[in-house]
Design a protein around this motif. Structure first.
Motif, PDB file in Angstrom:
ATOM      1  N   PHE A  49      -6.924  -2.774  -4.681  1.00  0.00           N
ATOM      2  CA  PHE A  49      -5.793  -1.980  -4.231  1.00  0.00           C
ATOM      3  C   PHE A  49      -4.760  -1.796  -5.346  1.00  0.00           C
ATOM      4  O   PHE A  49      -4.435  -2.737  -6.074  1.00  0.00           O
ATOM      5  CB  PHE A  49      -5.095  -2.668  -3.043  1.00  0.00           C
ATOM      6  N   ARG A  50      -4.243  -0.587  -5.430  1.00  0.00           N
ATOM      7  CA  ARG A  50      -3.064  -0.332  -6.267  1.00  0.00           C
ATOM      8  C   ARG A  50      -1.831  -0.781  -5.485  1.00  0.00           C
ATOM      9  O   ARG A  50      -1.702  -0.503  -4.281  1.00  0.00           O
ATOM     10  CB  ARG A  50      -2.972   1.157  -6.600  1.00  0.00           C
ATOM     11  N   VAL A  51      -0.919  -1.473  -6.144  1.00  0.00           N
ATOM     12  CA  VAL A  51       0.306  -1.931  -5.484  1.00  0.00           C
ATOM     13  C   VAL A  51       1.518  -1.412  -6.253  1.00  0.00           C
ATOM     14  O   VAL A  51       1.517  -1.387  -7.491  1.00  0.00           O
ATOM     15  CB  VAL A  51       0.356  -3.469  -5.356  1.00  0.00           C
ATOM     16  N   GLU A  52       2.528  -0.988  -5.510  1.00  0.00           N
ATOM     17  CA  GLU A  52       3.675  -0.308  -6.109  1.00  0.00           C
ATOM     18  C   GLU A  52       4.919  -1.188  -6.232  1.00  0.00           C
ATOM     19  O   GLU A  52       5.825  -0.863  -7.009  1.00  0.00           O
ATOM     20  CB  GLU A  52       4.030   0.927  -5.269  1.00  0.00           C
ATOM     21  N   ASP A  53       4.976  -2.260  -5.448  1.00  0.00           N
ATOM     22  CA  ASP A  53       6.199  -3.071  -5.466  1.00  0.00           C
ATOM     23  C   ASP A  53       5.874  -4.495  -5.015  1.00  0.00           C
ATOM     24  O   ASP A  53       4.733  -4.813  -4.659  1.00  0.00           O
ATOM     25  CB  ASP A  53       7.275  -2.450  -4.570  1.00  0.00           C
ATOM     26  N   GLY A  54       6.913  -5.335  -5.011  1.00  0.00           N
ATOM     27  CA  GLY A  54       6.719  -6.737  -4.679  1.00  0.00           C
ATOM     28  C   GLY A  54       6.241  -6.968  -3.264  1.00  0.00           C
ATOM     29  O   GLY A  54       5.443  -7.881  -3.006  1.00  0.00           O
ATOM     30  N   GLN A  55       6.701  -6.140  -2.315  1.00  0.00           N
ATOM     31  CA  GLN A  55       6.280  -6.302  -0.931  1.00  0.00           C
ATOM     32  C   GLN A  55       4.782  -6.049  -0.789  1.00  0.00           C
ATOM     33  O   GLN A  55       4.063  -6.810  -0.126  1.00  0.00           O
ATOM     34  CB  GLN A  55       7.067  -5.354  -0.031  1.00  0.00           C
ATOM     35  N   GLU A  56       4.286  -4.965  -1.402  1.00  0.00           N
ATOM     36  CA  GLU A  56       2.858  -4.673  -1.355  1.00  0.00           C
ATOM     37  C   GLU A  56       2.062  -5.754  -2.082  1.00  0.00           C
ATOM     38  O   GLU A  56       0.981  -6.151  -1.628  1.00  0.00           O
ATOM     39  CB  GLU A  56       2.574  -3.307  -1.972  1.00  0.00           C
TER      40      GLU A  56
END
Length: 334
Positions: free
Chosen positions: A163-170
């Motif tokens: 998975f690509r993640v965009e921020d700390g929550q993801e």
């Protein structure tokens, strides 16, 4: 030379590969059978194999003994694992296959362990001077990670659970969801698959680079052959340093025209038929070598550029009496 019987381990959807090997046997003027194995009697490629066997799952202790039994009983000449988890256990027990007369088209045990572990392979790339994305184990992530990032399983296969993640929550979400995750710098560039074909003696035969245009379920569905001399040279060097045997697949992402290597699958890639269409008859070379004949490949990079692949679905329609008897060898299905 007697028949050249080929064992394809966990054939799954590899209908094209079965057909290519059957074509290679005919072109070489050799007799032989394609022996297909899988855990699922409905695996599409089993339906076109000459002989079909249901085997235990890779994580079952009976997996390798079942394959050795098939090799012995069916006089298998050469075996190819077709899924990543099958590679380390086969490589570790090469002598047992050779004892029943079957050669394995698979990398040495040490290379199998290194390439199967994405964290270990990333360290190997850095040690040997190959460019690779920055990669961390979760506990080693910097306090302020450079988003976007890419999370994937350390021992994953076929792009599953990546998975690509965009921020700390993801990032927190996917670190909890992905089993034994590794975190990688996200490279926003074309993905290139390199089909590398090595002989059973380790001789490097060919490298074919193909850019992925569309991917479904981790496997290319649209692609095109390209050639970059620097990329070919790097793939050749990588294969030699791993002492590769048989087919391997080297994945990289291009950034500013330079490859950043991400992983190796020590097996035929799903899109390998594109390499054959571009003029590299790898299945023919393997059956020739298995028959004791010399293989004389052309110079590295001798394939056609600009050959496109586009794939489609095809169905088999079966009744129970067609596939249920496949379990008749007494090998326990997974």
């Amino acid at each position: 030379m007697g028949p050249v019987n080929l064992l394809l381990v966990d054939v799954g959807r590899r209908v094209e590969l079965v057909r290519l090997f059957r074509q290679a046997l005919a072109e070489a003027g050799l007799s032989g059978r394609i022996l297909g194995t899988d855990v699922d009697p409905l695996a599409p490629a089993l339906q076109v194999a000459d002989a079909r066997f249901i085997i235990p799952r890779v994580d079952d202790p009976a997996f390798v003994p079942a394959l050795i039994e098939i090799c012995r009983d069916e006089s298998a000449t050469l075996a190819f694992p077709l899924i990543d988890p099958a590679i380390p256990p086969l490589a570790a027990r090469r002598d047992e296959f050779e004892a029943v007369g079957t050669r394995l088209a698979v990398v040495p045990a040490e290379a199998a362990e290194t390439t199967h572990d994405k964290w270990k392979f990333n360290r190997w790339l850095r040690t040997h001077g190959f460019a690779t994305p920055e990669t961390w184990l979760p506990e080693d992530l910097p306090a302020k990670p450079p988003f976007p990032l890419f999370v994937k399983p350390r021992f994953g296969s076929a792009g599953r659970h990546s998975f690509r993640v965009e921020d700390g929550q993801e990032l927190d979400f996917y670190l909890r969801r992905v089993e034994q995750p590794v975190v990688q710098e996200f490279i926003d560039g074309p993905e290139v698959t390199n089909d590398v074909f090595c002989g059973l003696d380790g001789q490097l035969w060919a490298v074919v680079s193909r850019r992925r245009i569309e991917v479904r379920w981790g496997e290319v569905h649209k692609g095109v052959t390209e050639r970059d001399d620097g990329l070919l040279a790097a793939c050749a060097a990588m294969a030699r340093q791993l002492r590769a045997v048989g087919p391997i697949t080297i994945q990289c992402l291009m950034q500013a025209g330079q490859p950043r290597f991400t992983e190796i699958n020590a097996r035929f890639a799903g899109g390998m038929p594109l390499a054959v269409a571009a003029g590299v008859p790898a299945p023919l070379w393997y059956v020739q070598q298995a028959a004791g004949r010399a293989v004389d490949p052309p110079p590295l990079g001798s394939y056609r550029q600009g050959i496109y692949l586009t794939r489609y679905d095809e169905s088999f329609f079966l009744q129970g009496d067609r596939y249920e008897p496949l379990a008749g060898r007494g090998l326990r299905p997974g």
